[in-house]
Design a protein around this motif. Sequence first.
Motif, mmCIF file in Angstrom:
data_model
loop_
_atom_site.group_PDB
_atom_site.id
_atom_site.type_symbol
_atom_site.label_atom_id
_atom_site.label_comp_id
_atom_site.label_asym_id
_atom_site.label_seq_id
_atom_site.Cartn_x
_atom_site.Cartn_y
_atom_site.Cartn_z
ATOM 1 N N ARG A 141 0.853 -1.186 0.000
ATOM 2 C CA ARG A 141 0.000 0.000 0.000
ATOM 3 C C ARG A 141 0.888 1.234 0.000
ATOM 4 O O ARG A 141 1.667 1.439 0.933
ATOM 5 N N ALA A 152 -1.281 4.039 8.574
ATOM 6 C CA ALA A 152 -1.949 2.959 7.849
ATOM 7 C C ALA A 152 -1.873 1.656 8.632
ATOM 8 O O ALA A 152 -2.848 0.890 8.683
ATOM 9 N N ARG A 157 -5.104 -0.500 7.813
ATOM 10 C CA ARG A 157 -5.107 -0.466 6.349
ATOM 11 C C ARG A 157 -3.868 -1.144 5.769
ATOM 12 O O ARG A 157 -3.764 -1.356 4.561
ATOM 13 N N ASN A 255 -2.333 -1.384 -3.508
ATOM 14 C CA ASN A 255 -3.644 -0.949 -2.984
ATOM 15 C C ASN A 255 -3.745 0.559 -2.972
ATOM 16 O O ASN A 255 -2.778 1.229 -2.700
#
Length: 255
Positions: A141, A152, A157, A255
């Motif tokens: 990500r 994150a 995430r 992502n």
Amino acid sequence: MIASLAMYDWPQVRAEHDRLWALIREALADEGIAAPERLTRGGSLREVWESPDLILGQTCGMPFRTRLHGRVELVGTPDYALPGAPPGHYYSELIARADEPGEAVDFIDRTLAFNGQDSQSGWAAPQNDMARLGLRFTHTRHTGAHRDSARAVAEGRADIAAIDAVSWRLIVAHMPELAARLRVIGQTDPTPGLPLITAKGRDTAPLARAVAAAVAALAASDRAALGLAGLAAIPAAAYLAVPTPPPPSQDAPVN
């Protein structure tokens, strides 16, 4: 004329960087070198690094070896006195959520948050360390900044991130609530730290002397806030010897 110390120029230590630059500027004047009154902030770092008007800037080891070497001059490397690292070197702290068990290798199939694919600390360091085990992070990500990578992970995430040790020290000092949600699960091997550069063709010796003199003259409280201990002379060959892993575009979709 351009001067930039943007790599660790967080809002929380902006005043300390301004005072450091004022001392560098005074020392440059003693060397007969004119320099801008203020640091340049904002805009494209690539444009700053590659500008023929650059008096002094700070870049990362990965763009230095992959793009800037031969197009800029290497002045020296700030020493942030990191435990377990040679002068002028740094490493990444591998972090996960505080309640997540396991070591770094246990996260190889989880999502790695990274600040940028040209980051030595956030991208190359964790991939190079895992490559020694025949492994590679493939779920990623992109966040744009170490602070955002840490967020994150804390917010679920992503599951792991490599935060350069100086940035992690700043997170612990200035974002304690975020740091408390995370834990260090490992460290990458030390590599040469973030180098100071100047435009191609400039004499680096007086610039290095000016930076070293400024760090020595900096108030102890400012040195502590920035974590600065001095200036190291690391040859360009040491930067060029660090492996460069493939970019995330060659992995599974980011992502």
